[in-house]
Design a protein around this motif. Structure first.
Motif, PDB file in Angstrom:
ATOM      1  N   CYS A  58      31.923 -11.559 -10.608  1.00  0.00           N
ATOM      2  CA  CYS A  58      31.429 -12.868 -11.043  1.00  0.00           C
ATOM      3  C   CYS A  58      31.021 -12.826 -12.516  1.00  0.00           C
ATOM      4  O   CYS A  58      30.553 -11.794 -13.007  1.00  0.00           O
ATOM      5  N   GLY A  59      31.134 -13.983 -13.151  1.00  0.00           N
ATOM      6  CA  GLY A  59      30.585 -14.158 -14.503  1.00  0.00           C
ATOM      7  C   GLY A  59      31.131 -13.140 -15.486  1.00  0.00           C
ATOM      8  O   GLY A  59      32.344 -12.909 -15.586  1.00  0.00           O
ATOM      9  N   THR A  60      30.214 -12.518 -16.184  1.00  0.00           N
ATOM     10  CA  THR A  60      30.589 -11.534 -17.194  1.00  0.00           C
ATOM     11  C   THR A  60      31.386 -10.381 -16.597  1.00  0.00           C
ATOM     12  O   THR A  60      32.341  -9.887 -17.196  1.00  0.00           O
ATOM     13  N   ALA A  61      30.996  -9.951 -15.412  1.00  0.00           N
ATOM     14  CA  ALA A  61      31.701  -8.830 -14.776  1.00  0.00           C
ATOM     15  C   ALA A  61      33.150  -9.219 -14.464  1.00  0.00           C
ATOM     16  O   ALA A  61      34.062  -8.387 -14.543  1.00  0.00           O
ATOM     17  N   SER A 105      30.184  -5.065 -10.778  1.00  0.00           N
ATOM     18  CA  SER A 105      28.896  -5.747 -10.698  1.00  0.00           C
ATOM     19  C   SER A 105      27.810  -4.913 -11.347  1.00  0.00           C
ATOM     20  O   SER A 105      27.571  -3.775 -10.935  1.00  0.00           O
ATOM     21  N   GLN A 106      27.177  -5.466 -12.346  1.00  0.00           N
ATOM     22  CA  GLN A 106      26.070  -4.759 -12.991  1.00  0.00           C
ATOM     23  C   GLN A 106      25.032  -4.373 -11.955  1.00  0.00           C
ATOM     24  O   GLN A 106      24.684  -3.210 -11.802  1.00  0.00           O
ATOM     25  N   SER A 107      24.546  -5.385 -11.227  1.00  0.00           N
ATOM     26  CA  SER A 107      23.442  -5.162 -10.294  1.00  0.00           C
ATOM     27  C   SER A 107      23.882  -4.489  -8.996  1.00  0.00           C
ATOM     28  O   SER A 107      23.096  -3.801  -8.352  1.00  0.00           O
ATOM     29  N   THR A 110      25.103  -8.820  -6.238  1.00  0.00           N
ATOM     30  CA  THR A 110      25.548 -10.207  -6.292  1.00  0.00           C
ATOM     31  C   THR A 110      26.184 -10.611  -4.955  1.00  0.00           C
ATOM     32  O   THR A 110      27.133  -9.966  -4.496  1.00  0.00           O
ATOM     33  N   VAL A 156      18.807 -11.563 -18.930  1.00  0.00           N
ATOM     34  CA  VAL A 156      19.732 -12.225 -18.001  1.00  0.00           C
ATOM     35  C   VAL A 156      21.159 -12.189 -18.568  1.00  0.00           C
ATOM     36  O   VAL A 156      22.127 -11.967 -17.842  1.00  0.00           O
ATOM     37  N   ALA A 157      21.279 -12.396 -19.854  1.00  0.00           N
ATOM     38  CA  ALA A 157      22.603 -12.355 -20.476  1.00  0.00           C
ATOM     39  C   ALA A 157      23.086 -10.908 -20.533  1.00  0.00           C
ATOM     40  O   ALA A 157      22.447 -10.044 -21.118  1.00  0.00           O
ATOM     41  N   SER A 158      24.225 -10.683 -19.938  1.00  0.00           N
ATOM     42  CA  SER A 158      24.739  -9.316 -19.834  1.00  0.00           C
ATOM     43  C   SER A 158      25.468  -8.913 -21.116  1.00  0.00           C
ATOM     44  O   SER A 158      26.319  -9.649 -21.620  1.00  0.00           O
ATOM     45  N   LEU A 242      30.926 -17.888 -22.471  1.00  0.00           N
ATOM     46  CA  LEU A 242      29.893 -17.836 -21.427  1.00  0.00           C
ATOM     47  C   LEU A 242      28.542 -17.453 -22.041  1.00  0.00           C
ATOM     48  O   LEU A 242      27.512 -18.066 -21.742  1.00  0.00           O
ATOM     49  N   LYS A 243      28.578 -16.442 -22.908  1.00  0.00           N
ATOM     50  CA  LYS A 243      27.327 -15.972 -23.511  1.00  0.00           C
ATOM     51  C   LYS A 243      26.653 -17.101 -24.280  1.00  0.00           C
ATOM     52  O   LYS A 243      25.461 -17.321 -24.165  1.00  0.00           O
ATOM     53  N   GLU A 246      25.259 -19.813 -21.914  1.00  0.00           N
ATOM     54  CA  GLU A 246      24.174 -19.309 -21.074  1.00  0.00           C
ATOM     55  C   GLU A 246      22.822 -19.316 -21.784  1.00  0.00           C
ATOM     56  O   GLU A 246      21.816 -19.660 -21.177  1.00  0.00           O
TER      57      GLU A 246
END
Ligand code: M6R
Length: 363
Positions: A58-61, A105-107, A110, A156-158, A242-243, A246
């Motif tokens: 998702c998103g940045t990933a 996924s960073q975390s 998700t 929050v911004a990766s 996106l960055k 965001e």
């Protein structure tokens, strides 16, 4: 804990050179066998059996997944697709035991990405998590895991999570290529060498922060802008856009440069800001002609080009010279700074943008 930086995001942007070193540590050799990923359970025999690759995130990933897709296709010659996790699950994906499904996924927490991971497992695919968090759900549930070693990402911004995901995906793509015999040593060698040089190059891009800040302050009062690029530059454009959205709440769109004339050119008027990326030598002339079309309609262009490129626009940033395939790992850095300085100029809480959470645990 912000180590003298005004925000975690800025600290994390500046931590990238170190993060690159940590990510690559022990994973590359300057000669055959080039890559070393002992944490993978996958044997060379198993690696040769894969027929396709799905990258899901998702998103940045997801944007990192787009770059990974291109590297895997180009080097390992495996059909690869990148999907947004919340879409992947519901499209009856063609995943089988011959599919390598890479979740990024960073975390590692998700919800959409975990649901996609479970769907891939249900279909019998081999799953591999690329994540930053040791002990995370993705790390525990996937068949294999490669850690990005970015260190904690608080904003929050990766930023550093994204670039280290790119590096892991590059190493993995080379690993697949070497085992599958799809890339001659003479072509692997320059990529491995260039990967090793990325930390210093990221450092030198950070030294251009002043210029980027100036441009960000100029456009901070604008309500919309465009990011353009082709191929890998388009993937980076998506991440830059996106960055910016965001954290600065400026509306922006990323466009494949060649697609602009199929409708969106209608939105370009006198003074519309455009950030145009042209880091890929073989696409340079095509992107340049798209940029000229936009400039003829009054667009105000900031070009981001590779070393030795002909000029794209009056105002441009020149990136250090690297292997074209690795350009995203340095081209994104000015875009991170750009979003950061635009958000600061608008007076927003950079580390905690409205409506967003660091880890999205609902589908
Ligand atoms: O932890 P994850 O990498 O799975 O998170 C995925 C996205 O929610 C995340 O990358 C999000 O797009 C970022 N806030 C973007 O900067």
């Amino acid at each position: 804990e912000k180590a003298g930086y005004d925000h975690f995001m800025l600290k994390e942007i500046y931590e990238q050179p170190k993060a690159y070193r940590d990510t690559l540590e022990g994973r590359l050799f300057p000669r055959y066998p080039w890559t070393y990923l002992p944490e993978l359970s996958l044997t060379p025999e198993r690696l040769k059996q894969f027929r396709n690759v799905h990258l899901v995130a998702c998103g940045t990933a997801y944007h990192a997944g787009l770059v990974g897709k291109m590297a895997i296709e180009r080097w390992a010659r495996l059909p690869a697709e990148a999907d947004v996790a919340s879409e992947y699950r519901y499209r009856s994906p063609l995943a089988s035991p011959e599919t390598l499904v890479i979740v990024v996924s960073q975390s590692g927490e998700t919800a959409d990405t975990l649901a996609a991971l479970r769907e891939a497992k249900r279909r019998g695919a081999h799953t591999l998590a690329v994540t930053n968090v040791v002990g995370s759900t993705a790390a525990r549930e996937a068949d294999d895991v490669l850690f990005t070693r970015a260190g904690p990402e608080i904003s929050v911004a990766s930023t550093k999570a994204y670039t280290t995901q790119l590096l892991v995906l590059y190493v993995l793509a080379l690993h697949l290529a070497r085992v599958r015999g799809t890339l001659p040593d003479a072509e692997i060698e320059p990529v491995v060498r260039a990967l090793g040089e990325l930390p210093e190059q990221a450092e030198s891009v950070l030294q251009q922060a002043g210029e980027i800040r100036g441009y960000a302050q100029e456009i901070a009062s604008r309500e919309h802008l465009f990011f353009l690029g082709r191929g890998l530059d388009f993937a980076v454009a998506l991440e830059g856009s996106l960055k910016l959205k965001e954290i600065s709440y400026i509306h922006s769109e990323a466009y494949a440069a060649g697609e602009l004339k199929h409708g969106t050119l209608a939105l370009i008027e006198e003074g519309t800001p455009i950030v145009a990326l042209a880091t890929q030598p073989e696409l340079m002339s095509k992107t340049a002609s798209n940029v000229r079309e936009a400039m003829a309609r009054g667009a105000d262009v900031l070009g981001i080009v590779g070393a030795g490129s002909p000029s794209l626009s009056e105002r441009q940033l020149t990136l250090p010279d690297t292997h074209p395939a690795l350009m995203p790992a340095i081209a994104v850095v000015p875009l991170q700074l750009f979003a950061y300085y635009a958000a600061v100029a608008r007076g927003y809480d950079v580390d905690k943008p409205r409506n967003l959470a660091k880890s999205v645990t609902v589908e």
